[in-house]
Scaffold this motif. Structure first.
Motif, PDB file in Angstrom:
ATOM      1  N   UNK A  46     -21.284 -17.309  15.808  1.00  0.00           N
ATOM      2  CA  UNK A  46     -22.286 -16.100  15.499  1.00  0.00           C
ATOM      3  C   UNK A  46     -21.651 -14.933  14.689  1.00  0.00           C
ATOM      4  N   UNK A  47     -20.405 -14.793  15.227  1.00  0.00           N
ATOM      5  CA  UNK A  47     -19.739 -13.548  14.518  1.00  0.00           C
ATOM      6  C   UNK A  47     -18.408 -14.258  13.825  1.00  0.00           C
ATOM      7  N   UNK A  48     -18.495 -14.724  12.638  1.00  0.00           N
ATOM      8  CA  UNK A  48     -17.355 -15.369  12.185  1.00  0.00           C
ATOM      9  C   UNK A  48     -16.116 -14.419  11.548  1.00  0.00           C
ATOM     10  N   UNK A  49     -16.579 -13.086  11.134  1.00  0.00           N
ATOM     11  CA  UNK A  49     -15.736 -12.268  10.476  1.00  0.00           C
ATOM     12  C   UNK A  49     -14.919 -11.499  11.489  1.00  0.00           C
ATOM     13  N   UNK A  50     -13.567 -11.281  11.281  1.00  0.00           N
ATOM     14  CA  UNK A  50     -12.868 -10.468  12.222  1.00  0.00           C
ATOM     15  C   UNK A  50     -11.920  -9.328  11.603  1.00  0.00           C
ATOM     16  N   UNK A  51     -11.724  -8.380  12.244  1.00  0.00           N
ATOM     17  CA  UNK A  51     -10.950  -7.536  11.859  1.00  0.00           C
ATOM     18  C   UNK A  51     -10.324  -6.511  12.906  1.00  0.00           C
ATOM     19  N   UNK A  52      -9.166  -6.293  12.866  1.00  0.00           N
ATOM     20  CA  UNK A  52      -8.580  -5.594  13.952  1.00  0.00           C
ATOM     21  C   UNK A  52      -8.654  -3.822  13.463  1.00  0.00           C
ATOM     22  N   UNK A  53      -9.346  -2.996  14.136  1.00  0.00           N
ATOM     23  CA  UNK A  53      -9.510  -1.746  13.781  1.00  0.00           C
ATOM     24  C   UNK A  53      -8.459  -1.054  14.599  1.00  0.00           C
ATOM     25  N   UNK A  54      -7.703   0.135  14.044  1.00  0.00           N
ATOM     26  CA  UNK A  54      -6.803   1.056  14.970  1.00  0.00           C
ATOM     27  C   UNK A  54      -7.353   2.406  14.755  1.00  0.00           C
ATOM     28  N   UNK A  55      -7.502   2.970  15.813  1.00  0.00           N
ATOM     29  CA  UNK A  55      -7.771   4.484  15.785  1.00  0.00           C
ATOM     30  C   UNK A  55      -6.956   5.303  14.640  1.00  0.00           C
ATOM     31  N   UNK A  56      -7.435   6.203  13.917  1.00  0.00           N
ATOM     32  CA  UNK A  56      -6.560   6.869  12.765  1.00  0.00           C
ATOM     33  C   UNK A  56      -6.356   8.500  13.448  1.00  0.00           C
ATOM     34  N   UNK A  57      -5.380   9.097  13.213  1.00  0.00           N
ATOM     35  CA  UNK A  57      -5.429  10.647  13.678  1.00  0.00           C
ATOM     36  C   UNK A  57      -6.330  11.283  12.908  1.00  0.00           C
ATOM     37  N   UNK A  58      -6.675  12.406  13.199  1.00  0.00           N
ATOM     38  CA  UNK A  58      -7.583  13.297  12.276  1.00  0.00           C
ATOM     39  C   UNK A  58      -7.050  13.587  11.046  1.00  0.00           C
TER      40      UNK A  58
END
Length: 259
Positions: A46-58
């Motif tokens: 159902x959810x074939x696309x993937x990405x890893x998101x890293x929180x960014x500083x202000x």
């Protein structure tokens, strides 16, 4: 009980622009310590696309590389799994799972999309309980989209909700207004945070009704469906309380059982 009951309908002209369900749980370090391969195997049809998101500083804040690496290794990582058309996004972090869509049609469809990820979360990571259960609906009333150009807001939204906008002399001159309130549902079923008011989508005014239903009591993972079903039911009552029969009819309501 706030917001009187109303008949459930599906709108042919749907005002919903986003629906989010977020379930928080005590941090599970394994979610960010290793790739969520087993979880992905369960949801990738159902959810074939993937990405890893890293929180960014202000913006504008420069941090040393070793600090950025620490952020990446810690709670600042979110795994995002999306549908092929990217209209649905599943987010997994060390302390929450969330499902977001801009293509909401009806509750049964949303629940079905959520069913497999919840099962995978329980099987792979076994959270002890959910510490917060949230279901959020963001509606945008666009008079142009509903064939209501030139119709005053006081004819479309209830006077209890509109405040100054309901006044025949002041209302047409108001350019921006935003209100926030938190309404207790019952002691057992939680609260709803409502943000509503006049907004601008580009150059035209639109009216936002953003309702975030939440419970912050410990909820067993196996019974969270009951809480979400109750929030969904109350969300329909809330929205119907805000709008007049004129607007209701313009959005082309129909019986969901007729589909």
């Amino acid at each position: 009980m706030p917001f009187p009951e109303s008949k459930r309908v599906l709108y042919g002209k749907n005002p919903l622009e986003e629906v989010v369900c977020q379930l928080r749980f005590p941090p599970i370090l394994r979610i960010v310590a290793e790739p969520p391969a087993a979880f992905q195997d369960s949801v990738r049809v159902t959810f074939p696309l993937y990405r890893r998101v890293v929180a960014q500083p202000p913006l504008g804040l420069q941090l040393p590389p070793e600090i950025m690496q620490a952020i990446s290794a810690g709670g600042g990582v979110t795994h995002e799994f999306s549908s092929a058309d990217q209209s649905w996004t599943l987010s997994l972090a060390q302390d929450f799972i969330a499902l977001t869509t801009k293509a909401y049609r009806q509750w049964s469809d949303f629940k079905e999309k959520l069913r497999t990820p919840l099962s995978a979360l329980r099987d792979v990571y076994a959270p002890a309980f959910f510490s917060r259960v949230g279901l959020r609906y963001r509606d945008r009333i666009d008079r142009e989209a509903f064939g209501l150009v030139g119709v005053e807001w006081r004819e479309l939204l209830t006077s209890e909700a509109l405040g100054e906008l309901a006044d025949a002399s002041i209302g047409p001159n108001v350019e921006h207004v935003l209100r926030e309130l938190i309404v207790r549902l019952t002691e057992e079923s939680g609260r709803v945070r409502i943000v509503h008011g006049l907004d601008h989508d580009g150059v035209k005014p639109t009216y936002i009704i953003d309702s975030d239903f939440f419970s912050e009591k410990q909820t067993e993972t196996g019974v969270v469906d009951n809480v979400l079903d109750e929030f969904n039911r109350r969300a329909g009552h809330l929205f119907r309380w805000y709008i007049t029969q004129h607007l209701h009819s313009a959005m082309e309501p129909r019986d969901p059982d007729a589909d």
